[in-house]
Write a protein that holds these residues in place. Structure first.
Motif, PDB file in Angstrom:
ATOM      1  N   GLY A 124       0.796  -1.221   0.000  1.00  0.00           N
ATOM      2  CA  GLY A 124       0.000   0.000   0.000  1.00  0.00           C
ATOM      3  C   GLY A 124       0.828   1.269   0.000  1.00  0.00           C
ATOM      4  O   GLY A 124       0.275   2.371   0.075  1.00  0.00           O
ATOM      5  N   ARG A 268      -4.842   3.438  -1.900  1.00  0.00           N
ATOM      6  CA  ARG A 268      -5.499   2.247  -1.367  1.00  0.00           C
ATOM      7  C   ARG A 268      -6.294   1.513  -2.453  1.00  0.00           C
ATOM      8  O   ARG A 268      -6.242   0.282  -2.554  1.00  0.00           O
ATOM      9  N   ASP A 272      -5.477  -2.179  -3.924  1.00  0.00           N
ATOM     10  CA  ASP A 272      -6.464  -3.266  -3.898  1.00  0.00           C
ATOM     11  C   ASP A 272      -6.656  -3.854  -5.297  1.00  0.00           C
ATOM     12  O   ASP A 272      -6.775  -5.077  -5.458  1.00  0.00           O
TER      13      ASP A 272
END
Length: 293
Positions: A124, A268, A272
């Motif tokens: 991240g 983020r 993902d």
């Protein structure tokens, strides 16, 4: 001016030139002097630097003109003190005077797998590792993705900063580019063919020559950049750099963002997406599952 002449002009850095650049940059108030009314001199006068450094005006003039023998360590310390040089500037001054070992890039092969693994543990956080010549030797997927592949292994940070894409994305390009040039001058391995090749290519760029001719050297400081990403908008990103002690010249650079900011949300979501894509790539197919006993 042809390419060869441009390169020679950009590459030539002398002790005298560096002293003159710092003298013209410093102001009387910065070195404890009172600015006289009507003063027109840009920066400091030679006699002022000489007095502050504890040397004669004639000797200091010879240094700026490149005449005479190399200054001693004591004289260099006096000049660094007089000009209020930073640690990086003082180090560079000593190198120009021949009182420091040349900067050489350490081998990255031995700890390569360990360091690349660390980058993967930060899915991240965009991060990359560069060597003394600012060549990217490792980068995690998030860094490669948010820079559209510009900061990928094999790329050069300085060259990417001066290409059209780098200029167009950064609202803070001017300061970022100037800092990158100052870092390259300080950290680059002047003895390597790679250093010469980078310098030769960039010397054709007018902006690069403008920054290079300032003769600035600097270590990286924490900074904030404003970058524009298509479909996302402007992001405010913090940049942090950390040197790797056992690998001379190598540096880990990470991008960070304030929690809840547009940049944080973007990091983020992209992280993902990359993780889901990787999971899908490595997941067994239905036919593979049915073939198992």
């Amino acid at each position: 001016m042809d390419e060869s002449s441009r390169h020679q002009s950009a590459a030539r850095t002398t002790l005298g030139g560096f002293l003159r650049a710092r003298r013209e940059e410093r102001q009387p108030e910065q070195v404890g002097l009172v600015r006289q009314v009507g003063r027109r001199v840009p920066g400091l006068r030679r006699d002022e630097v000489a007095t502050l450094a504890g040397v004669s005006s004639e000797y200091y003039l010879r240094l700026e003109q490149g005449r005479g023998s190399a200054p001693s360590m004591q004289v260099l310390a006096g000049l660094a003190r007089a000009l209020r040089l930073s640690a990086a500037e003082s180090d560079y001054l000593h190198r120009l005077a021949g009182h420091a070992a040349p900067r050489r890039i350490a081998s990255f092969e031995r700890p390569r797998h360990e360091i690349e693994a660390i980058l993967r543990w930060w899915p991240g956080i965009p991060a990359y590792i560069s060597d003394a010549n600012l060549d990217v030797v490792a980068a995690n997927d998030l860094m490669v993705a948010i820079t559209d592949g510009r900061f990928r292994p094999g790329a050069n940070v300085l060259e990417e900063t001066f290409n059209a894409s780098g200029r167009g994305r950064l609202e803070t390009w001017e300061s970022q580019a100037r800092d990158a040039v100052a870092l390259f001058r300080y950290s680059g391995d002047e003895t390597s063919a790679r250093y010469e090749a980078i310098l030769r290519r960039l010397s054709a760029d007018a902006d690069f020559r403008r920054f290079w001719n300032l003769l600035e050297v600097a270590l990286p400081d924490p900074s904030e950049i404003a970058a524009t990403i298509d479909g996302v908008g402007q992001l405010s990103i913090s940049v942090r750099d950390f040197f790797v002690p056992e690998l001379h010249g190598y540096m880990v650079t990470v991008f960070d963002a304030s929690p809840g900011s547009t940049a944080d949300v973007f990091f983020r979501r992209l992280s993902d997406t990359l993780r889901a894509s990787a999971d899908a790539t490595h997941a067994p197919r239905d036919d593979e599952l049915t073939d198992r006993p």
